[in-house]
Design an enzyme around this catalytic site. Structure first.
Site, PDB file in Angstrom:
ATOM      1  N   ASN A   1      -1.796   4.701  16.395  1.00 39.40           N
ATOM      2  CA  ASN A   1      -2.962   4.454  15.554  1.00 39.40           C
ATOM      3  C   ASN A   1      -3.475   3.037  15.803  1.00 39.40           C
ATOM      4  O   ASN A   1      -2.693   2.086  15.857  1.00 39.40           O
ATOM      5  CB  ASN A   1      -2.580   4.624  14.085  1.00 39.40           C
TER       6      ASN A   1
ATOM      7  N   GLU B   1       0.831  -1.195   0.000  1.00 40.81           N
ATOM      8  CA  GLU B   1       0.000   0.000   0.000  1.00 40.81           C
ATOM      9  C   GLU B   1       0.872   1.253   0.000  1.00 40.81           C
ATOM     10  O   GLU B   1       1.993   1.244   0.525  1.00 40.81           O
ATOM     11  CB  GLU B   1      -0.918   0.020   1.222  1.00 40.81           C
TER      12      GLU B   1
ATOM     13  N   SER C   1      13.106   6.172   6.700  1.00 41.33           N
ATOM     14  CA  SER C   1      12.849   5.768   8.080  1.00 41.33           C
ATOM     15  C   SER C   1      13.504   4.426   8.368  1.00 41.33           C
ATOM     16  O   SER C   1      13.655   3.587   7.477  1.00 41.33           O
ATOM     17  CB  SER C   1      11.335   5.666   8.303  1.00 41.33           C
TER      18      SER C   1
ATOM     19  N   CYS D   1       0.350   5.859  10.257  1.00 41.69           N
ATOM     20  CA  CYS D   1       1.564   5.144  10.654  1.00 41.69           C
ATOM     21  C   CYS D   1       1.228   3.860  11.409  1.00 41.69           C
ATOM     22  O   CYS D   1       0.452   3.868  12.361  1.00 41.69           O
ATOM     23  CB  CYS D   1       2.432   6.035  11.542  1.00 41.69           C
TER      24      CYS D   1
ATOM     25  N   CYS E   1       3.693   8.482   1.023  1.00 41.69           N
ATOM     26  CA  CYS E   1       4.308   7.466   1.876  1.00 41.69           C
ATOM     27  C   CYS E   1       4.381   6.172   1.067  1.00 41.69           C
ATOM     28  O   CYS E   1       3.348   5.615   0.682  1.00 41.69           O
ATOM     29  CB  CYS E   1       3.461   7.277   3.136  1.00 41.69           C
TER      30      CYS E   1
ATOM     31  N   CYS F   1       7.689  -5.498  14.864  1.00 39.83           N
ATOM     32  CA  CYS F   1       7.367  -4.523  15.910  1.00 39.83           C
ATOM     33  C   CYS F   1       5.939  -4.785  16.386  1.00 39.83           C
ATOM     34  O   CYS F   1       5.016  -4.899  15.592  1.00 39.83           O
ATOM     35  CB  CYS F   1       7.511  -3.106  15.381  1.00 39.83           C
TER      36      CYS F   1
ATOM     37  N   CYS G   1       6.817  -7.121   6.377  1.00 43.21           N
ATOM     38  CA  CYS G   1       8.012  -6.681   7.096  1.00 43.21           C
ATOM     39  C   CYS G   1       8.452  -7.798   8.025  1.00 43.21           C
ATOM     40  O   CYS G   1       7.612  -8.468   8.638  1.00 43.21           O
ATOM     41  CB  CYS G   1       7.722  -5.403   7.893  1.00 43.21           C
TER      42      CYS G   1
ATOM     43  N   GLU H   1      10.819  -2.346   6.246  1.00 38.55           N
ATOM     44  CA  GLU H   1      11.963  -1.624   6.813  1.00 38.55           C
ATOM     45  C   GLU H   1      12.860  -1.209   5.646  1.00 38.55           C
ATOM     46  O   GLU H   1      13.515  -2.052   5.019  1.00 38.55           O
ATOM     47  CB  GLU H   1      12.722  -2.524   7.790  1.00 38.55           C
TER      48      GLU H   1
ATOM     49  N   SER I   1      12.878   5.395  14.158  1.00 37.87           N
ATOM     50  CA  SER I   1      11.693   4.972  14.907  1.00 37.87           C
ATOM     51  C   SER I   1      12.149   4.376  16.238  1.00 37.87           C
ATOM     52  O   SER I   1      12.536   3.217  16.310  1.00 37.87           O
ATOM     53  CB  SER I   1      10.899   3.935  14.105  1.00 37.87           C
TER      54      SER I   1
ATOM     55  N   CYS J   1       2.699  -2.656  15.326  1.00 40.91           N
ATOM     56  CA  CYS J   1       2.579  -2.282  13.914  1.00 40.91           C
ATOM     57  C   CYS J   1       1.885  -3.389  13.128  1.00 40.91           C
ATOM     58  O   CYS J   1       2.306  -4.553  13.165  1.00 40.91           O
ATOM     59  CB  CYS J   1       3.975  -2.013  13.341  1.00 40.91           C
TER      60      CYS J   1
END
Length: 375
Positions: A323, A112, A221, A366, A125, A136, A132, A188, A244, A139
């Site tokens: 979020n 996305e 990032s 995010c 973004c 984390c 990933c 990442e 992050s 996330c």
């Protein structure tokens, strides 16, 4: 907090039917583009024509390449511009000025991207991996696991599509141009270092070899992959680095961001400071505020102390209200706690700005990207 140790997938393997994308014009250097064009039996100058159409006119449609003979353009586009991404679904928020696109890749993998139009800028973004591997815990993307890395062209195609949409006036506010790109989508970025850096080179290269963007308007990032951060500092391209962090102490950060067991808070901050020293670019510290988990006033003080121990004026802090993600036990901090956290950082002299959470209602903010299909 307690938890089961998570195995980190830093090798970025493919799995199942996933594979390497076909070679695309964007994957090639200007010299390689000339070679590819001549290999197809065309004159070398056709490479510059194709680059102008792609990077300046933002098109890969042969019907729009009217300065090339039809047979020539069809042959070149067929040979050099394979379709890598297909828009499967778009969702909008913020009166249409936030647009999230779900892309299907050539092999069925899904990513996305999120386009956000503000009063004085437009930001895309982008995703650099499908899924990933860093796990984390707060996330949505991190809970998917890693499918594969994206190629340079697969990332750049997200950018071109967004830039074309803006140029065509498809986002409310009239035609405009894309000003900022942030590598904060799925994946990442520094675990896909080669493709990400080649993408950055395409973004900042002057037309017609690239999009001609300012490196200062490109943000990369990372959760703190120290060797890659140090490598990035030596590239000579002054992008903005965003770390992050999410916790200033190793005990908590190792639970929230498992890569911390490999590179500690202090090692990540030391590397971020080295990036500032080499590039002169102020580093952003990203910090998702999670209610009763990492939003304590003493943690704000500890973060301020650690940042100031490495100098002044080298960093900017972006607290982000967490979020929500489906099934998560965690939520955003109480607004009063958030205000106290920010006040503590500012009291230490740390420039601090609460990050905008646009797109949260379409799971576009995010930490929310999960490339889910319609029910």
């Amino acid at each position: 907090m307690t938890g089961t140790p998570v195995r980190l997938d830093l090798s970025s393997p493919t799995r199942g039917p996933r594979g390497k994308p076909p070679k695309h014009f964007v994957d090639l250097t200007p010299e390689q583009r000339i070679e590819a064009v001549t290999d197809l039996g065309e004159k070398p100058f056709r490479a510059k024509q194709l680059a102008t159409h792609y990077f300046t006119h933002l098109t890969n449609d042969p019907a729009l390449m009217t300065d090339l003979p039809k047979a020539t353009r069809d042959k070149l586009v067929e040979g050099l511009f394979p379709q890598l991404l297909t828009a499967h679904r778009t969702q909008t928020a913020d009166k249409g000025t936030t647009v999230k696109t779900l892309w299907h890749l050539f092999d069925g993998a899904k990513v996305e991207s999120v386009l956000m139009r503000y009063r004085n800028r437009t930001t895309l973004c982008v995703s650099s991996q499908a899924g990933c591997g860093l796990a984390c815990s707060f996330c949505a993307t991190g809970q998917l696991g890693l499918t594969r890395n994206l190629s340079t062209a697969e990332i750049v195609e997200q950018v071109r599509a967004a830039a074309r949409s803006l140029a065509d006036g498809e986002v409310p506010g009239g035609p405009t141009r894309l000003t900022n790109v942030v590598f904060m989508g799925m994946g990442e970025p520094l675990a896909n270092y080669k493709s990400v850096m080649e993408t950055v080179r395409r973004l900042v290269a002057p037309a017609p070899d690239g999009l001609g963007m300012s490196a200062r308007n490109v943000t990369v990032s990372t959760v703190g992959m120290v060797p890659a951060m140090d490598r990035l500092a030596k590239e000579g391209i002054p992008v903005t680095l965003a770390l992050s962090l999410h916790a200033p102490d190793d005990e908590l950060r190792s639970e929230l961001v498992p890569v911390n067991t490999r590179w500690s808070v202090d090692e990540a901050l030391d590397s971020a400071h080295r990036y500032f020293e080499v590039t002169g670019r102020r580093v952003s510290i990203e910090y998702a505020l999670i209610r009763d988990i990492n939003d304590h006033a003493w943690r704000a003080d500890l973060l301020g102390e650690k940042l100031n121990a490495r100098g002044r004026g080298w960093v900017h802090c972006n607290p982000i209200p967490l979020n929500p993600t489906p099934g998560s036990k965690w939520t955003a901090s109480d607004p009063r706690v958030e205000q106290e956290f920010v006040a503590r950082l500012r009291a230490h002299g740390i420039p601090t700005t609460i990050r905008d959470t646009r797109g949260s209602e379409i799971d576009g903010a995010c930490g929310q990207l999960a490339a889910e299909e319609d029910e």
